[in-house]
Motif scaffolding. Structure first.
Motif, mmCIF file in Angstrom:
data_model
loop_
_atom_site.group_PDB
_atom_site.id
_atom_site.type_symbol
_atom_site.label_atom_id
_atom_site.label_comp_id
_atom_site.label_asym_id
_atom_site.label_seq_id
_atom_site.Cartn_x
_atom_site.Cartn_y
_atom_site.Cartn_z
ATOM 1 N N TYR A 46 28.770 16.726 58.710
ATOM 2 C CA TYR A 46 29.820 17.203 57.629
ATOM 3 C C TYR A 46 28.855 18.200 56.856
ATOM 4 C CZ TYR A 46 31.876 12.645 58.998
ATOM 5 O OH TYR A 46 32.373 11.752 59.610
ATOM 6 N N ARG A 47 27.652 18.538 57.379
ATOM 7 C CA ARG A 47 26.942 19.680 56.455
ATOM 8 C C ARG A 47 27.857 20.754 56.549
ATOM 9 N NH1 ARG A 47 22.116 18.298 54.505
ATOM 10 N NH2 ARG A 47 21.807 16.943 56.364
ATOM 11 N N GLY A 48 28.024 21.557 55.598
ATOM 12 C CA GLY A 48 28.853 22.815 55.471
ATOM 13 C C GLY A 48 30.270 22.513 55.279
ATOM 14 N N LEU A 49 30.870 21.635 55.658
ATOM 15 C CA LEU A 49 32.311 21.220 55.353
ATOM 16 C C LEU A 49 32.497 20.781 54.145
ATOM 17 C CD1 LEU A 49 33.031 19.030 58.765
ATOM 18 C CD2 LEU A 49 33.225 21.287 58.437
ATOM 19 N N GLY A 76 38.386 29.293 48.014
ATOM 20 C CA GLY A 76 37.696 28.355 49.153
ATOM 21 C C GLY A 76 38.219 27.035 48.774
ATOM 22 N N ARG A 77 37.988 26.626 47.569
ATOM 23 C CA ARG A 77 38.363 25.142 47.140
ATOM 24 C C ARG A 77 39.852 24.982 47.315
ATOM 25 N NH1 ARG A 77 34.733 23.999 41.926
ATOM 26 N NH2 ARG A 77 32.611 24.230 42.937
ATOM 27 N N ARG A 78 40.653 26.092 47.083
ATOM 28 C CA ARG A 78 42.060 25.931 47.199
ATOM 29 C C ARG A 78 42.556 25.767 48.772
ATOM 30 N NH1 ARG A 78 46.133 28.432 48.753
ATOM 31 N NH2 ARG A 78 44.910 30.357 49.535
ATOM 32 N N ALA A 97 47.406 26.590 54.409
ATOM 33 C CA ALA A 97 46.474 27.093 53.520
ATOM 34 C C ALA A 97 46.543 28.475 53.144
ATOM 35 C CB ALA A 97 45.261 26.594 53.659
ATOM 36 N N TYR A 98 46.627 29.201 54.048
ATOM 37 C CA TYR A 98 46.701 30.710 53.996
ATOM 38 C C TYR A 98 48.175 31.358 53.889
ATOM 39 C CZ TYR A 98 41.622 31.080 55.242
ATOM 40 O OH TYR A 98 40.326 30.924 55.323
ATOM 41 N N ARG A 99 49.129 30.581 53.764
ATOM 42 C CA ARG A 99 50.412 31.006 54.041
ATOM 43 C C ARG A 99 50.626 31.987 52.700
ATOM 44 N NH1 ARG A 99 55.124 28.379 52.241
ATOM 45 N NH2 ARG A 99 57.275 28.993 52.995
ATOM 46 N N PRO A 151 30.741 16.427 48.413
ATOM 47 C CA PRO A 151 30.228 17.233 47.259
ATOM 48 C C PRO A 151 29.655 18.411 47.339
ATOM 49 C CG PRO A 151 29.271 15.222 47.561
ATOM 50 C CD PRO A 151 30.182 15.081 48.662
ATOM 51 N N GLU A 152 28.667 18.331 48.319
ATOM 52 C CA GLU A 152 27.615 19.574 48.377
ATOM 53 C C GLU A 152 28.312 20.696 48.716
ATOM 54 O OE1 GLU A 152 24.068 18.313 50.603
ATOM 55 O OE2 GLU A 152 24.039 16.612 49.171
ATOM 56 N N GLY A 153 28.977 20.496 50.066
ATOM 57 C CA GLY A 153 29.820 21.710 50.459
ATOM 58 C C GLY A 153 30.917 22.070 49.597
ATOM 59 N N TYR A 154 31.797 21.379 48.861
ATOM 60 C CA TYR A 154 32.588 21.578 48.213
ATOM 61 C C TYR A 154 32.216 22.287 46.899
ATOM 62 C CZ TYR A 154 37.152 21.282 45.461
ATOM 63 O OH TYR A 154 38.406 21.621 44.601
ATOM 64 N N ALA A 155 31.074 22.110 46.439
ATOM 65 C CA ALA A 155 30.611 22.779 45.182
ATOM 66 C C ALA A 155 30.003 24.209 45.595
ATOM 67 C CB ALA A 155 29.133 21.857 44.701
ATOM 68 N N GLY A 156 29.790 24.477 47.018
ATOM 69 C CA GLY A 156 29.230 25.743 47.258
ATOM 70 C C GLY A 156 30.570 26.823 47.513
ATOM 71 N N LEU A 157 31.665 26.345 47.188
ATOM 72 C CA LEU A 157 32.786 27.121 47.437
ATOM 73 C C LEU A 157 33.096 27.564 46.090
ATOM 74 C CD1 LEU A 157 34.896 24.857 49.916
ATOM 75 C CD2 LEU A 157 33.612 26.671 50.509
#
Length: 376
Positions: free
Chosen positions: A200-203, A235-237, A270-272, A225-231
Motif C-alpha cells: 500500500y506504500r504510495g497509495l 489529489g485527496r478529492r 473522480a475526474y468527471r 495515512p502516509e500516502g493521503y497526507a502527501g496529497l
C-alpha cells in the motif's frame, strides 16, 4: 514337565478390575467438565451483552459473541468465538470477526480477562488502540490510535463531497453513505488488511467489501495515512471520490466485471468534473505513447497488481480511465453506466454489443486512436 498351577483367584480379580475401569468410563457427575464449559460460555455471553466502554463512541449494534469451543486449564479458559456486530445506519448485514476470549475463575465464577483476534484472523481497528470518531452528513470516519480529531473531521468533509459526486456519476441505487477507516500508520493499515506494508506504500486509500447484490456489511474505505497526507487538495478529492464510487457500484460489480471497467469507471467519476488535461492526469501512459509504446490491448487484471512495477500499474489505471472517458464521450454517459451494469451480469462481448454496438476489438481500436490523439 509338570503342569503349572494357576492361582485360583486371578480371574475374579481381573473381572473386578475391569468392572472398576468400566465404571470410570461412565457419565461424569454433575458439576464436572461439562458444567464448567457451560459456565464459561455463559460468562462470555453475559460479558458480551454490553459493548465495551472504550467503543461507546462508535454506533455499534447487534453486538454478540458466539462461542464455538472452550479449552480449560485449571482456573483459566480460552474460548474460540465469532464476534458479530453492525455499524448502525451503515451495515445491512453483520460484520464478523474470529476471536479468542480469555477467562479466569475467581471465587468460583468465570470472568473475561482478555479478547483478541483468533490466530490468522484480521484485527479490528480497536485492536490497535483507542478509536476516535467523526461523523459527516454522508460519512462515518473511524480513526486509529494517534489520529487527531482535526484530521478525521477533514476526511469526513471530503467524504461528504465524494458521496454526491459518486451519485452523480452512478445513478444506480446505493446507500449514499460511506464508512472510512483511518489507521494510525501505514504499518497499522497493512496489519488491518493482512498484507505487507509495501503493498500500500504510495497509495492514498483502498476499498474493502463484498461484491454483488444483497445484504452485506458496508464497504470500508481504508485510508493510508502516509500516502493521503502527501496529497494535495485535488489529489485527496480524486482519491476519495474514486474509492466512494467503488462503494456506490459494488452491488452491480461481480466476478465478470473487467477490472479495467471497474477501476476506469471509478477514475472517470473522480475526474468527471475536473479540467485536468488527459496528458497531465495520465503521465505514465503519456510517456509510453510518446515513446511509441502504444498498448496493444485494454489493461488486464494482472496489470493492476499491487506491489509490482508502479509505472506499469499507473499505466493500467490511466488506460482504464481513458477507456471509460472515451466511452462516455463517444457513446454517452448513459451508455457507460449501462455497460457497467450489464458487464456484471453477462459476458463483456455481449454487454459491449448491446450497449455500444462494438466488440472488444472495435473498442480497443477506438481507444488506441484516442490515446494517440490525446497523449501525443
Amino acid at each position: 514337565m509338570l503342569p503349572v498351577r494357576r492361582p485360583p483367584r486371578v480371574l475374579p480379580i481381573v473381572v473386578l478390575l475391569l468392572g472398576v475401569l468400566l465404571a470410570g468410563c461412565g457419565p461424569r457427575p454433575a458439576g464436572t467438565a461439562d458444567t464448567a464449559e457451560r459456565d464459561v460460555r455463559r460468562a462470555v455471553a453475559d460479558w458480551s451483552r454490553t459493548v465495551p466502554g472504550a467503543l461507546a463512541g462508535i454506533p455499534l449494534t447487534d453486538w454478540a459473541y458466539e462461542v464455538s469451543a472452550v479449552r480449560r486449564d485449571g482456573d483459566r479458559a480460552l474460548a474460540t468465538a465469532r464476534l458479530r456486530y453492525r455499524l448502525a445506519g451503515y451495515d445491512t448485514a453483520p460484520e464478523e470477526s474470529a476471536r479468542e476470549v480469555e477467562l479466569v475463575r475467581e471465587g468460583g465464577a468465570w470472568r473475561v480477562d482478555g479478547d483478541r483476534p483468533a490466530p490468522g484472523a484480521l484485527p479490528q481497528l480497536w485492536d490497535q488502540g483507542p478509536v476516535s470518531v467523526a461523523t459527516g452528513a454522508h460519512s462515518l470516519v473511524l480513526g486509529g490510535a494517534g489520529q487527531s480529531a482535526g484530521t478525521l473531521r477533514e476526511i469526513a468533509a471530503e467524504a461528504d463531497r465524494a458521496v454526491p459526486a459518486a451519485s452523480a456519476a452512478w445513478p444506480g441505487p446505493w446507500a449514499g453513505r460511506v464508512v472510512v477507516l483511518v489507521p494510525g500508520s501505514l504499518d497499522a493499515m497493512a496489519r488491518l488488511l493482512g498484507r505487507p506494508a509495501d503493498t500500500y506504500r504510495g497509495l492514498g486509500a483502498v476499498t474493502t467489501g463484498r461484491v454483488g447484490p444483497g445484504p452485506a456489511p458496508a464497504d470500508r474505505v481504508v485510508v493510508n495515512p502516509e500516502g493521503y497526507a502527501g496529497l494535495g487538495a485535488e489529489g485527496r478529492r480524486i482519491i476519495l471520490t474514486h474509492e466512494v464510487t467503488h462503494v456506490a457500484t459494488r452491488a452491480a460489480t461481480s466476478a465478470t466485471t473487467p477490472l479495467w471497467l471497474s477501476e476506469g469507471f471509478a477514475d472517470w467519476a473522480a475526474y468527471r468534473d475536473a479540467a485536468t488535461p488527459p496528458a497531465q492526469a495520465a503521465p505514465a501512459l503519456a510517456r509510453a505513447v510518446r515513446r511509441g509504446e502504444l498498448p496493444g490491448q485494454l489493461p488486464r487484471t494482472e496489470d493492476f497488481a499491487f506491489g509490482g512495477d508502479p509505472d506499469a500499474a499507473a499505466r493500467a489505471y490511466e488506460g482504464a480511465w481513458l477507456a471509460c472517458r472515451l466511452i462516455a464521450a463517444k457513446w454517452g454517459e448513459k451508455a457507460l453506466v449501462e455497460l457497467y451494469g450489464r458487464a456484471g451480469r453477462e459476458p463483456l462481448e455481449t454487454a459491449l454489443g448491446e450497449t455500444l454496438g462494438v466488440d472488444r476489438a472495435g473498442l480497443t481500436k477506438a481507444w488506441q486512436e484516442s490515446l494517440r490523439e490525446e497523449l501525443r
